[in-house]
Enzyme design. Structure first.
Site, short mmCIF file in Angstrom:
data_model
loop_
_atom_site.label_atom_id
_atom_site.label_comp_id
_atom_site.label_asym_id
_atom_site.label_seq_id
_atom_site.Cartn_x
_atom_site.Cartn_y
_atom_site.Cartn_z
N HIS A 294 -4.64 -5.62 -0.59
CA HIS A 294 -4.29 -6.15 0.73
C HIS A 294 -4.65 -7.63 0.83
O HIS A 294 -5.66 -8.00 1.42
CB HIS A 294 -5.04 -5.38 1.82
CG HIS A 294 -4.53 -4.00 2.04
ND1 HIS A 294 -3.42 -3.73 2.81
CD2 HIS A 294 -4.96 -2.81 1.56
CE1 HIS A 294 -3.19 -2.42 2.83
NE2 HIS A 294 -4.11 -1.84 2.08
N CYS B 131 0.82 -1.21 0.00
CA CYS B 131 0.00 0.00 0.00
C CYS B 131 0.86 1.27 0.00
O CYS B 131 1.60 1.51 -0.95
CB CYS B 131 -0.98 -0.04 1.17
SG CYS B 131 -2.44 1.01 0.94
N GLU C 236 -3.49 -9.74 2.74
CA GLU C 236 -3.43 -10.19 4.13
C GLU C 236 -4.71 -9.89 4.91
O GLU C 236 -4.88 -10.41 6.03
CB GLU C 236 -2.24 -9.52 4.85
CG GLU C 236 -2.43 -8.07 5.23
CD GLU C 236 -2.27 -7.08 4.09
OE1 GLU C 236 -2.45 -5.87 4.32
OE2 GLU C 236 -1.94 -7.52 2.96
#
Length: 336
Positions: free
Chosen positions: A227, A135, A229
């Protein structure tokens, strides 16, 4: 043990130079705000543990000291579980993951951690097999490497999006397409500028632009604007946080619903709450946000793809680390 978090105080001696590695060591430089430190630890630990398979993987937590923190955050990162960035660099891991954080300056180059991040990027490229930049960290790394600045979006790009992938990508071996991935950001890197600078676009969509992309330098640099994760409730918690900001008068507009994330049952609950929030704006109303009821309706559509990507990344690390250790052993006259 296939996966464990290795605190600085519990660290074990490294194998002697040239010896075959007994495990892979991943450094996680966690720059997230105080309120998200523990959640971020858990997210990356979960995906690495799921991806490890038969590999022995150790995770070392670290942080950039220049990232602004309150007393609770400072106590957390200065505890026994975290390695200082200097300690981490003195005992280099095989690979590095660097997270983003909430910006405090209009330009990334004005952030208080900018110089430290530049030095870390150079160090990671020279001293690790591969590094992942997530990010805001991805945006900062690309600007540092090639001068490509991110650009502000007209509205927040938030939700779960389907991405196309080109053939023969090592990080996507065995991963189903389309690749679903969560995004949550106000900025983006232009795809054409990335391609012109020599980046390989691994996954992309019309809505999100570049999702995952790589660049081979001295080591393999991997970048995520999305993302992988994230847990299934992460976007829900972020949406609730933004609703709270609206109720407290910290933002003028009620937050836009994340794309492709909430099922119909959740949308009905959210619509009813939004009506109440617009009619009687006060901060106390946030306590009545139906977070548990909505969480029960959610399904994680990206975890299989995320696990596959990290499994392939760990396999790449194992192969390259083994090759490097063999090369060193052959170069040593005594084989030690």
């Amino acid at each position: 043990m296939p996966f464990e978090i290795e605190s600085y105080r519990s660290r074990t001696a490294l194998p002697h130079r040239g010896a075959a590695p007994r495990h892979l060591t991943i450094g996680l430089v966690n720059n997230m705000p105080d309120s998200a430190l523990e959640a971020t630890e858990a997210q990356f630990a979960r995906v690495l543990s799921a991806a490890a398979g038969s590999l022995s993987v150790r995770l070392r937590l670290s942080f950039l000291p220049e990232v602004p923190r309150g007393p609770a955050g400072l106590e957390h990162v200065n505890g026994d579980r975290y390695w200082s960035i200097d300690e981490l660099q003195r005992e280099p891991p095989d690979a590095l993951i660097v997270t983003g954080t909430e910006p405090v300056a209009p330009l990334l180059s004005d952030e208080p951690y900018w110089d430290r991040l530049r030095d870390l990027l150079r160090w990671a490229d020279a001293n690790t097999t591969s590094s992942i930049w997530s990010c805001l960290a991805a945006h900062a790394a690309v600007e540092l490497l090639d001068g490509i600045r991110r650009r502000r979006l007209q509205q927040k790009r938030c939700g779960v999006f389907a991405h196309t992938t080109p053939p023969n990508q090592a990080l996507l071996k065995g991963v189903a397409t389309p690749l679903y991935m969560p995004h949550s950001r106000w900025n983006e890197l232009p795809v054409d500028a990335l391609r012109d600078a020599g980046y390989t676009i691994v996954s992309a969509s019309v809505e999100t632009g570049a999702d995952m992309f790589t660049k081979q330098s001295s080591s393999l640099l991997v970048f995520f604007q999305g993302h992988p994760e994230y847990e299934e409730t992460t976007l829900l918690r972020e949406y609730r946080r933004d609703v709270g900001r609206f109720l407290r008068g910290q933002q003028a507009h009620y937050p836009t619903l994340p794309h492709g994330y909430f099922p119909p049952a959740a949308l009905e609950l959210l619509g009813a709450f939004e009506t109440r929030a617009r009619e009687a704006t006060h901060a106390d109303l946030l306590s009545e946000f139906p977070v548990n009821e909505i969480a029960a309706t959610l399904k994680n559509s990206w975890s299989a793809g995320a696990t596959g990507i990290y499994r392939n990344w760990l396999a790449l690390l194992a192969t390259r680390t083994h090759h490097l250790s063999m090369t060193r052993a052959k170069a040593s006259p005594s084989g030690l």
